[in-house]
Design an enzyme around this catalytic site. Structure first.
Site, PDB file in Angstrom:
ATOM      1  N   LYS A 291      16.699  28.854  10.605  1.00 24.52           N
ATOM      2  CA  LYS A 291      16.511  27.896  11.645  1.00 24.52           C
ATOM      3  C   LYS A 291      15.892  27.838  12.525  1.00 24.52           C
ATOM      4  O   LYS A 291      16.099  29.047  13.318  1.00 24.52           O
ATOM      5  CB  LYS A 291      18.144  26.906  11.717  1.00 24.52           C
ATOM      6  CG  LYS A 291      18.062  26.994  10.369  1.00 24.52           C
ATOM      7  CD  LYS A 291      17.361  26.109   9.514  1.00 24.52           C
ATOM      8  CE  LYS A 291      17.998  24.828   7.999  1.00 24.52           C
ATOM      9  NZ  LYS A 291      17.214  25.961   6.984  1.00 24.52           N
TER      10      LYS A 291
HETATM   11  C1  LIG Z   1      18.592  19.574   5.599  1.00 23.14           C
HETATM   12  C2  LIG Z   1      19.144  20.403   4.955  1.00 23.14           C
HETATM   13  N1  LIG Z   1      20.701  21.451   4.874  1.00 23.14           N
HETATM   14  C3  LIG Z   1      21.400  22.379   4.536  1.00 23.14           C
HETATM   15  C4  LIG Z   1      20.992  23.628   4.356  1.00 23.14           C
HETATM   16  C5  LIG Z   1      22.221  24.351   4.237  1.00 23.14           C
HETATM   17  O1  LIG Z   1      22.263  25.247   4.965  1.00 23.14           O
HETATM   18  P1  LIG Z   1      22.704  26.597   4.551  1.00 23.14           P
HETATM   19  O2  LIG Z   1      21.467  27.303   3.711  1.00 23.14           O
HETATM   20  O3  LIG Z   1      23.337  27.281   5.841  1.00 23.14           O
HETATM   21  O4  LIG Z   1      23.925  26.358   3.659  1.00 23.14           O
HETATM   22  C6  LIG Z   1      19.682  23.244   4.965  1.00 23.14           C
HETATM   23  C7  LIG Z   1      19.342  24.446   4.962  1.00 23.14           C
HETATM   24  O5  LIG Z   1      18.677  26.023   4.508  1.00 23.14           O
HETATM   25  C8  LIG Z   1      19.152  22.491   4.814  1.00 23.14           C
HETATM   26  O6  LIG Z   1      17.445  22.722   5.302  1.00 23.14           O
END
Ligand SMILES: Cc1ncc(COP(=O)(O)O)c(C=O)c1O
Length: 275
Positions: free
Chosen positions: A198
């Site tokens: 990110k």
């Molecule tokens: C659009 C979106 N939603 C949710 C997530 C979930 O985030 P995390 O990997 O920190 O759980 C991500 C990233 O992986 C994402 O790109």
């Protein structure tokens, strides 16, 4: 000219060493991470770094409240519980997104219902939302995909008309702005990811934001085992009133995210110029 593309078994032109690692680390990251190590305190909901990151992210986004979480998925799940989503309820999600947008709905034993995207923006198409609403719909969850804001004005209007909550999946949209408002702050709650891919990176982790104090408290209960907290002493009561999870984060990722946040605007500007 190459005879065969690397994807077909040819020799790749670039090796792993030709790529730069992400994130770009600065002396601010090193200083803050070292502060954690020097303090000897690496965990806890009231740790210096998590509390500072919550304050700084709230200030940066303009949200009233922020909680650090173990992941963006955890922040999304906390928001669904806080919005009152129950087993069998329906949550509208865009058909093009990362899978966690839909799987966090399944974590609540609710049903993700896919709404097609606008091919111009790759975000949920507002003109397709009303056809997907049923008497079981509780939440619309637009995703600001790759930092491109969903078209929030018509989505907010539809939510108002049908008495639905908006939870923004802003996991890919740190610092993105829609008509002067930061993504993640326009609905009942918003979720950001701090994972390694990110534009704001803590290694892993997430951020939950809301303007609503009740949503903050409910989200916080979900975040830590459902365990009640004594209002005065801020100590755990060891008395879980709801089914909760272990969704907290800790000092080292928070310190790294704080260092990264110092350079977020400048790096976002570079990305926008490049794109
Ligand atoms: C659009 C979106 N939603 C949710 C997530 C979930 O985030 P995390 O990997 O920190 O759980 C991500 C990233 O992986 C994402 O790109």
């Amino acid at each position: 000219m190459v005879d065969k593309l690397a994807i077909d078994g040819g020799t790749p032109l670039l090796s792993r060493d030709d790529y730069q690692n992400w994130p770009v680390l600065t002396d601010d990251d090193r200083r803050l991470v070292n502060e954690v190590l020097d303090s000897g305190i690496v965990a806890g909901a009231t740790g210096t770094q998590v509390v500072a990151l919550e304050k700084e992210w709230a200030e940066f986004t303009g949200a009233r409240h922020c909680l650090t979480t173990g992941s963006g998925t955890a922040a999304l799940h906390m928001a669904l519980v806080a919005a009152g989503v129950e087993p069998g309820d329906e949550v509208l999600v865009p058909s093009y997104t990362f899978l966690a947008t839909a799987s966090c709905v399944l974590h609540q034993m609710a049903i993700p219902v896919f709404v097609d995207i606008d091919p111009r923006t790759y975000t949920m198409d507002p003109t397709k939302i009303e056809a997907a609403i049923t008497e079981r719909t509780k939440v619309i969850m637009p995703v600001h995909i790759q930092g491109c804001p969903a078209d929030m004005d018509p989505i907010l209007e539809i939510a108002r008309k049908h008495n639905l909550h908006i939870i923004e999946d802003a996991c890919q949209a740190h610092g993105a702005i829609y008509k002067g408002r930061k993504c993640g702050t326009m609905g009942l709650a918003g979720a950001f990811s701090l994972n390694n891919l990110k534009n704001l990176c803590g290694g892993e982790g997430g951020l939950f934001v809301t303007n609503d104090e009740t949503v903050l408290r409910k989200g916080d209960l979900v975040r830590y085992f459902g365990d009640e907290c004594d209002e005065k002493t801020m100590r755990q009561k060891y008395n879980a009133s709801i089914l909760g999870y272990m969704y907290r984060n800790q000092e080292l990722p928070a310190a790294l995210a704080r260092g990264q946040l110092m350079h977020l605007d400048e790096l976002n500007d570079v990305r926008i110029r490049n794109s």
